[in-house]
Design an enzyme around this catalytic site. Structure first.
Site, PDB file in Angstrom:
ATOM      1  N   LYS A  88       0.836  -1.200   0.000  1.00  0.00           N
ATOM      2  CA  LYS A  88       0.000   0.000   0.000  1.00  0.00           C
ATOM      3  C   LYS A  88       0.877   1.258   0.000  1.00  0.00           C
ATOM      4  O   LYS A  88       0.673   2.168  -0.776  1.00  0.00           O
ATOM      5  CB  LYS A  88      -0.925  -0.021   1.220  1.00  0.00           C
ATOM      6  CG  LYS A  88      -1.808   1.192   1.335  1.00  0.00           C
ATOM      7  CD  LYS A  88      -2.771   1.062   2.499  1.00  0.00           C
ATOM      8  CE  LYS A  88      -3.516   2.375   2.701  1.00  0.00           C
ATOM      9  NZ  LYS A  88      -4.493   2.298   3.781  1.00  0.00           N
ATOM     10  N   GLU A 118      10.678  -4.511   4.335  1.00  0.00           N
ATOM     11  CA  GLU A 118      10.768  -5.920   3.925  1.00  0.00           C
ATOM     12  C   GLU A 118      10.418  -6.063   2.441  1.00  0.00           C
ATOM     13  O   GLU A 118      11.136  -6.692   1.665  1.00  0.00           O
ATOM     14  CB  GLU A 118       9.788  -6.785   4.743  1.00  0.00           C
ATOM     15  CG  GLU A 118      10.111  -6.916   6.210  1.00  0.00           C
ATOM     16  CD  GLU A 118       9.463  -5.837   7.072  1.00  0.00           C
ATOM     17  OE1 GLU A 118       9.150  -4.749   6.539  1.00  0.00           O
ATOM     18  OE2 GLU A 118       9.285  -6.090   8.280  1.00  0.00           O
ATOM     19  N   GLY A 169      -4.682  -2.297   5.082  1.00  0.00           N
ATOM     20  CA  GLY A 169      -3.899  -3.444   4.617  1.00  0.00           C
ATOM     21  C   GLY A 169      -4.574  -4.782   4.883  1.00  0.00           C
ATOM     22  O   GLY A 169      -4.684  -5.639   4.008  1.00  0.00           O
ATOM     23  N   ARG A 170      -5.067  -4.972   6.114  1.00  0.00           N
ATOM     24  CA  ARG A 170      -5.642  -6.278   6.473  1.00  0.00           C
ATOM     25  C   ARG A 170      -7.037  -6.479   5.905  1.00  0.00           C
ATOM     26  O   ARG A 170      -7.647  -7.520   6.122  1.00  0.00           O
ATOM     27  CB  ARG A 170      -5.620  -6.445   7.992  1.00  0.00           C
ATOM     28  CG  ARG A 170      -6.245  -5.301   8.765  1.00  0.00           C
ATOM     29  CD  ARG A 170      -5.847  -5.348  10.224  1.00  0.00           C
ATOM     30  NE  ARG A 170      -6.326  -4.198  10.987  1.00  0.00           N
ATOM     31  CZ  ARG A 170      -5.690  -3.035  11.103  1.00  0.00           C
ATOM     32  NH1 ARG A 170      -4.550  -2.853  10.457  1.00  0.00           N
ATOM     33  NH2 ARG A 170      -6.184  -2.055  11.828  1.00  0.00           N
ATOM     34  N   GLU A 225      -4.401  -6.956  14.961  1.00  0.00           N
ATOM     35  CA  GLU A 225      -3.957  -5.623  14.528  1.00  0.00           C
ATOM     36  C   GLU A 225      -5.134  -4.648  14.597  1.00  0.00           C
ATOM     37  O   GLU A 225      -4.949  -3.444  14.782  1.00  0.00           O
ATOM     38  CB  GLU A 225      -3.368  -5.671  13.110  1.00  0.00           C
ATOM     39  CG  GLU A 225      -2.525  -4.461  12.772  1.00  0.00           C
ATOM     40  CD  GLU A 225      -1.689  -4.622  11.509  1.00  0.00           C
ATOM     41  OE1 GLU A 225      -0.475  -4.923  11.612  1.00  0.00           O
ATOM     42  OE2 GLU A 225      -2.236  -4.448  10.403  1.00  0.00           O
ATOM     43  N   HIS A 258      -3.532 -33.575  17.659  1.00  0.00           N
ATOM     44  CA  HIS A 258      -2.339 -34.342  18.017  1.00  0.00           C
ATOM     45  C   HIS A 258      -1.204 -33.428  18.450  1.00  0.00           C
ATOM     46  O   HIS A 258      -0.044 -33.828  18.466  1.00  0.00           O
ATOM     47  CB  HIS A 258      -1.924 -35.221  16.833  1.00  0.00           C
ATOM     48  CG  HIS A 258      -3.024 -36.168  16.450  1.00  0.00           C
ATOM     49  ND1 HIS A 258      -3.227 -37.361  17.081  1.00  0.00           N
ATOM     50  CD2 HIS A 258      -4.033 -36.041  15.553  1.00  0.00           C
ATOM     51  CE1 HIS A 258      -4.291 -37.963  16.570  1.00  0.00           C
ATOM     52  NE2 HIS A 258      -4.803 -37.171  15.646  1.00  0.00           N
ATOM     53  N   LYS A 273       9.476  -0.734  14.191  1.00  0.00           N
ATOM     54  CA  LYS A 273      10.056  -0.358  12.893  1.00  0.00           C
ATOM     55  C   LYS A 273      11.111   0.722  13.070  1.00  0.00           C
ATOM     56  O   LYS A 273      12.197   0.659  12.501  1.00  0.00           O
ATOM     57  CB  LYS A 273       8.962   0.206  11.972  1.00  0.00           C
ATOM     58  CG  LYS A 273       8.024  -0.816  11.373  1.00  0.00           C
ATOM     59  CD  LYS A 273       7.137  -0.104  10.362  1.00  0.00           C
ATOM     60  CE  LYS A 273       5.927  -0.920   9.997  1.00  0.00           C
ATOM     61  NZ  LYS A 273       4.978  -0.200   9.165  1.00  0.00           N
TER      62      LYS A 273
HETATM   63  O1  F6P Z   1       3.370  -3.091   9.756  1.00  0.00           O
HETATM   64  C1  F6P Z   1       2.019  -3.313   9.671  1.00  0.00           C
HETATM   65  C2  F6P Z   1       1.483  -2.966   8.319  1.00  0.00           C
HETATM   66  O2  F6P Z   1       1.349  -1.590   8.229  1.00  0.00           O
HETATM   67  C3  F6P Z   1       0.163  -3.671   8.059  1.00  0.00           C
HETATM   68  O3  F6P Z   1      -0.908  -2.987   8.555  1.00  0.00           O
HETATM   69  C4  F6P Z   1       0.186  -3.796   6.580  1.00  0.00           C
HETATM   70  O4  F6P Z   1      -0.713  -4.756   6.147  1.00  0.00           O
HETATM   71  C5  F6P Z   1       1.630  -4.157   6.347  1.00  0.00           C
HETATM   72  O5  F6P Z   1       2.340  -3.393   7.289  1.00  0.00           O
HETATM   73  C6  F6P Z   1       2.142  -3.916   4.961  1.00  0.00           C
HETATM   74  O6  F6P Z   1       2.061  -2.569   4.583  1.00  0.00           O
HETATM   75  P1  F6P Z   1       2.230  -2.150   3.082  1.00  0.00           P
HETATM   76  O7  F6P Z   1       1.132  -2.768   2.282  1.00  0.00           O
HETATM   77  O8  F6P Z   1       2.162  -0.654   3.064  1.00  0.00           O
HETATM   78  O9  F6P Z   1       3.568  -2.644   2.595  1.00  0.00           O
END
Ligand code: F6P
Length: 533
Positions: free
Chosen positions: A197, A203, A255-256, A341, A372, A500
């Protein structure tokens, strides 16, 4: 109302769930809800008419219905970020009527992007869009959190419908994730989707750059094999991805909550645009139900109220999600983000501390594997873990119906055993021929199950795209209703920021250029910088 709920709970201490079936022969019908082909059974909980009514009053007092209308109508419900939360608009039909944000109907843009995604997905699936090696055989989605968990979970869930290129997902900054995933892929026949987003997530951007370098080693114009899903179209251009392969979405898609729009592109490529539309239609049907059904007829509301009863009234700190559906193996992880979250917050919307515990820890794994592994604790441990079972009437393997029957039998047996338990007398009788005296007593005590452990079961005909859409929207609205009742903002996530920020200063420490952390972290950094010696 909270005091009333607590009093009701106290007044019923010692009453067993199983006794509720004896006093009410209709309980199995009266404490279930059906909609959109789904059945939610919450009979195996302590809820009775009075506590259910009080919970429904609690939801009414909190204004859940009005808040749901506000959310789906485009109001600024995400107050700390100053935004709407309009994921429901991503699955609303074009004919649904205007949904306005700042006076502008959002549906035309949503559907224009959906059609562009469909054209692109058809081209990828049909082979007219491909790499220098020919039609794409593989699609790699690089994203994390909501830009990964939704599509990764859904692609696995809908495998029987996946007739497009193979989809892979890389999320972790750990190079092992990318290296292991890239190893079998042909760069000349791989499409890389960068899903972010913000297009700043460290990452995702690190993995995207490494994937581009990997591709550049064997392909002349690697950027042509990249697509982007983002709200930050200026940054996608800076990365070198052509606008024709950028699928934008508005900042009001959290995002979620984003699998329904561009972030779902890998799923659309996997199952095809028609099936993806069925997925959206299933979710939209649940949206309508959530808006229109009242009180105990409203499935997401009842899921929320059962959750509130267990976490905030009874104080059970965790909740297990147990899909007896192997293809929903990633559902617990998806729900961990969706629920924790969203509702793992310490302050109410107005900034005052929450008066009740926030959302429970959500965890789980597919059945029967869970039986199990950790179900021992759920049956006999000292803490109560409310369980949520999910199970389909039919699988997708007609030649393996006997497997499915055993799967269903195990699922139903678990909730029955959790409720019923086994008394000391029953255990003694069971062992009477094998042991006697003190040894009988000792052995019997180990075989006692306290029982009275609550669970709900969500049953559905078959896990198809429409049903998956229904189930995910059910959970989204459950989380929303719980958040409204707790009085918090389910749509921000400030709690992930501090880690972060600190990662940046610790990264400097690891490269030897300074330290902004505690002595403990500095010592660990020195050990790791030195190669672990
Ligand atoms: O670190 C949490 C978060 O902001 C989530 O809410 C989101 O889904 C994820 O990081 C990824 O964010 P982006 O889509 O901006 O890379």
């Amino acid at each position: 109302m909270w005091e009333k709920l607590e009093a009701l709970r106290a007044a019923r201490a010692g009453r067993r769930i199983s006794s509720l079936f004896e006093t009410d022969p209709q309980r199995a019908q009266r404490f279930t809800v059906q909609t959109c082909g789904l059945l939610l059974d919450y009979c195996k909980t302590q809820l009775d008419d009075e506590s259910r009514a009080a919970l429904i009053d609690l939801a009414a007092e909190a204004g859940v219905a009005a808040r749901a209308r506000a959310m789906m109508g485009g109001a600024c419900v995400n107050e700390t970020e100053g935004r709407a939360a309009l994921h429901t608009a991503l699955r609303a039909p074009e004919t649904a009527g205007a949904i306005r944000v700042a006076g502008e109907d959002v549906l035309p843009a949503v559907h224009a992007t959906l059609r562009r995604m469909e054209d692109f997905a058809r081209a990828v699936r049909g082979g007219s869009a491909g790499g220098p090696g020919g039609a794409y055989t593989d699609v790699l989605n690089i994203g994390i959190g909501g830009s990964d968990l939704g599509p990764a979970m859904a692609v696995q869930a809908l495998k029987p419908y996946a007739d497009g290129p193979r989809c892979h997902f890389v999320a972790n900054i750990d190079g092992a994730d990318l290296a292991d995933t890239l190893a079998p892929l042909d760069p000349a026949r791989t499409l890389v989707i960068v899903a972010s987003k913000t297009f700043t997530t460290v990452e995702t951007m690190t993995n995207a750059r490494t994937a581009r370098d990997w591709m550049a080693r064997s392909v002349d114009r690697p950027a042509e094999q990249f697509a982007a899903l983002s709200s930050a179209v200026d940054r996608t251009a800076d990365f070198g991805i052509d606008d024709s392969r950028v699928f934008p979405f508005a900042d009001w898609v959290g995002g979620r909550y984003s699998v329904w729009g561009p972030i779902g592109l890998s799923l659309m490529i996997a199952i095809g645009p028609e099936r993806f539309r069925e997925f959206l239609a299933g979710a939209h049907a649940m949206d309508r139900h959530f808006l229109e059904a009242e009180g105990a007829d409203n499935m997401p509301l009842m899921m929320a109220l059962v959750g509130i009863w267990h976490a905030q009234v009874c104080g059970y700190p965790t909740r297990a999600v147990l899909p007896y559906d192997q293809r929903l193996a990633r559902l617990p992880a998806y729900l961990q983000q969706l629920e924790m979250e969203s509702n793992g917050k310490g302050v109410a919307m107005d900034g005052t501390p929450l008066a009740r515990p926030s959302c429970p820890v959500v965890w789980g794994a597919p059945g029967t594997n869970a039986q199990h592994a950790f179900m021992q604790l759920v049956h006999q441990g000292t803490q109560v873990v409310p369980c949520e079972f999910l199970v389909a009437a039919r699988g997708h393997e007609p030649e393996l119906v006997h497997h499915h029957r055993l799967l269903v039998a195990n699922c139903l047996a678990q909730s029955e055993a959790l409720m019923r338990g086994r008394t000391l007398d029953e255990a003694r009788q069971m062992l009477a021929g094998r042991y006697e005296g003190q040894e009988l007593e000792r052995q019997a005590r180990h075989r006692v199950f306290p029982g009275d452990r609550p669970s709900v079961t969500i049953a559905y005909p078959q896990l198809d795209p429409q049903m998956l859409g229904c189930i995910l929207a059910l959970y989204e609205h459950r989380v929303f209703a719980e958040g409204v009742i707790l009085g918090l903002n389910s749509f921000d996530q400030w709690g992930v920021e501090l880690g972060k920020e600190l990662a940046k200063s610790v990264d400097s420490a690891l490269s030897g250029s300074g330290i902004g952390a505690s002595a403990s972290t500095a010592t660990l950094a020195a050990f790791l910088r030195g190669g672990g010696a």
